[in-house]
Enzyme design. Structure first.
Site, PDB file in Angstrom:
ATOM      1  N   LYS A  32       0.802  -1.236   0.000  1.00  0.00           N
ATOM      2  CA  LYS A  32       0.000   0.000   0.000  1.00  0.00           C
ATOM      3  C   LYS A  32       0.833   1.284   0.000  1.00  0.00           C
ATOM      4  CE  LYS A  32      -3.460  -0.583  -0.642  1.00  0.00           C
ATOM      5  NZ  LYS A  32      -3.970  -1.121  -1.950  1.00  0.00           N
ATOM      6  N   GLY A  34       2.568   2.231  -2.878  1.00  0.00           N
ATOM      7  CA  GLY A  34       2.751   2.698  -4.256  1.00  0.00           C
ATOM      8  C   GLY A  34       3.597   1.760  -5.102  1.00  0.00           C
ATOM      9  N   ARG A  36       2.736  -0.656  -7.128  1.00  0.00           N
ATOM     10  CA  ARG A  36       2.232  -0.829  -8.507  1.00  0.00           C
ATOM     11  C   ARG A  36       2.543   0.402  -9.353  1.00  0.00           C
ATOM     12  NH1 ARG A  36       1.843  -4.416 -12.071  1.00  0.00           N
ATOM     13  NH2 ARG A  36       1.055  -5.786 -10.437  1.00  0.00           N
ATOM     14  N   ARG A 115       5.729   5.124   2.613  1.00  0.00           N
ATOM     15  CA  ARG A 115       4.978   6.380   2.723  1.00  0.00           C
ATOM     16  C   ARG A 115       4.656   6.608   4.189  1.00  0.00           C
ATOM     17  NH1 ARG A 115      -0.973   4.617   0.226  1.00  0.00           N
ATOM     18  NH2 ARG A 115      -1.382   6.845   0.180  1.00  0.00           N
ATOM     19  N   SER A 123      -4.719   3.045   4.486  1.00  0.00           N
ATOM     20  CA  SER A 123      -4.871   2.474   3.147  1.00  0.00           C
ATOM     21  C   SER A 123      -5.027   0.946   3.220  1.00  0.00           C
ATOM     22  CB  SER A 123      -3.645   2.835   2.305  1.00  0.00           C
ATOM     23  OG  SER A 123      -3.659   2.153   1.089  1.00  0.00           O
ATOM     24  N   LYS A 240      -6.532   1.353  -6.790  1.00  0.00           N
ATOM     25  CA  LYS A 240      -5.405   2.216  -6.399  1.00  0.00           C
ATOM     26  C   LYS A 240      -5.911   3.650  -6.353  1.00  0.00           C
ATOM     27  CE  LYS A 240      -2.768  -1.380  -7.017  1.00  0.00           C
ATOM     28  NZ  LYS A 240      -2.119  -2.123  -5.958  1.00  0.00           N
ATOM     29  N   GLY A 241      -5.834   4.243  -5.178  1.00  0.00           N
ATOM     30  CA  GLY A 241      -6.369   5.586  -5.014  1.00  0.00           C
ATOM     31  C   GLY A 241      -7.787   5.519  -4.486  1.00  0.00           C
ATOM     32  N   ARG A 242      -7.994   4.598  -3.539  1.00  0.00           N
ATOM     33  CA  ARG A 242      -9.331   4.472  -2.913  1.00  0.00           C
ATOM     34  C   ARG A 242      -9.612   5.654  -2.002  1.00  0.00           C
ATOM     35  NH1 ARG A 242      -7.913  -1.042  -1.855  1.00  0.00           N
ATOM     36  NH2 ARG A 242      -9.200  -2.417  -3.127  1.00  0.00           N
ATOM     37  N   HIS A 244     -10.319   7.003   1.479  1.00  0.00           N
ATOM     38  CA  HIS A 244      -9.998   6.498   2.823  1.00  0.00           C
ATOM     39  C   HIS A 244     -11.110   6.848   3.803  1.00  0.00           C
ATOM     40  CE1 HIS A 244      -5.345   6.225   2.140  1.00  0.00           C
ATOM     41  NE2 HIS A 244      -6.038   5.497   1.297  1.00  0.00           N
TER      42      HIS A 244
END
Ligand SMILES: Nc1ncnc2c1ncn2[C@@H]1O[C@H](COP(=O)(O)OS(=O)(=O)O)[C@@H](OP(=O)(O)O)[C@H]1O
Length: 279
Positions: A32, A34, A36, A115, A123, A240-242, A244
């Site tokens: 979680k 990054g 990918r 991160r 995440s 990706k980029g859910r 939160h």
């Protein structure tokens, strides 16, 4: 059309020298953070070939038992000068993996992307909750999972532990020299990916072939996407980029205080201050 020499059941060597090769570089985690996005961004480089799926060869004993030829067969075709990369974020936290990768090839280059540990934890929770929702099941609340009765942080909850990067990082540097481990700032990769990707090109000994123009901010997605030949953008999928969940600011503060000393240790070990908030 390429002629093929099928030298055994698993390895196909094309007449143009293309062959499936073991990875020279592995993105080992962190989940979680990054992984990918980083792999897709590096794949812009003409000398990078990526394994499309997470292989999980080194962390799953049943796959590891299939042997290196099986692993090689999961890789894309490449020429000898190209760099094959795979990513499996579970490698970072699995105890047996550093030695297993070292045994495969002691000169393997490793990339870790990190991160802000609190954002990573949220995440991770959002992903677990989304997976449960797909099966029509509900997840316990974030607070119930990460806090013990007295209000202390539940350090035996796996998602809490994964964000203590220093513990796991040390295991890797006990096996690999630090010069073979590159740490990417995943927060920066979100808001300005180009400089982070340039540093990785350098770490991999590649010429600088990825340019700022290869990244285009997509306001619908809310993230940078890959732009090739100045045309359409390729964004990561909806997992990706859910969104939160909203977390009580007091709980965020408790988490920030909890991670502060672990973060400082991590900065010392890596030799870089990531500037994650402490309160
Ligand atoms: N360019 C771009 N597009 C979309 N998403 C991006 C991008 N760069 C970084 N990220 C962040 O990547 C987070 C998912 O991390 P991973 O790919 O490592 O997740 S996983 O462990 O493989 O499931 C994902 O986390 P969430 O925002 O929580 O979904 C993103 O914040």
């Amino acid at each position: 059309m390429n002629t093929q020499d099928v030298s055994n059941d698993l390895t196909v060597i094309h007449s143009n020298g293309m062959e499936k090769r073991l990875p020279k570089c592995i993105i080992i985690g962190v989940r979680k953070c990054g992984t990918r996005a980083l792999l897709e961004f590096l794949n812009i480089h003409p000398s990078v070939q990526k394994a499309s799926d997470e292989v999980h060869f080194f962390d799953e004993d049943s796959k590891y038992g299939l042997g290196l030829e099986w692993y090689r067969n999961q890789m894309p075709y490449s020429s000898p000068e190209e760099v094959t990369i795979e990513k499996s974020p579970a490698y970072f936290i699995t105890e047996s993996v550093p030695q297993r990768i070292y045994t495969m090839n002691a000169s393997t280059k490793l990339i870790i992307i990190v991160r802000d540990p609190v954002t990573r934890l949220i995440s991770d929770y959002a992903q677990l909750a989304a997976n449960k929702a797909k099966k029509d099941r509900r997840m316990a609340s974030f607070e119930d999972l990460i806090l013990l009765n007295g209000g202390k942080i539940n350090t035996s909850y796996k998602a809490v532990r994964i964000s203590i990067y220093a513990i796991f990082y040390s295991r890797w540097t006990q096996v690999f020299p630090k010069s073979q481990v590159h740490v990417v700032d995943g927060d920066r990769l979100v808001y300005d990916p180009f400089p982070e990707v340039q540093k990785v090109e350098q770490f991999l000994g590649l010429s600088h072939r990825i340019s700022r123009e290869n990244f285009s901010y997509n306001s619908t997605k809310g993230f940078f996407c890959v732009r090739l030949n100045g045309t359409s953008d390729k964004c990561l999928n909806e997992s990706k980029g859910r969104r939160h969940p909203q977390i009580d600011p007091q709980v965020i503060q408790t988490l920030r205080r909890f991670y502060a000393s672990h973060n400082r240790l991590f900065y010392r070990l890596v030799g870089k201050d990531f500037g994650w908030p402490e309160f």
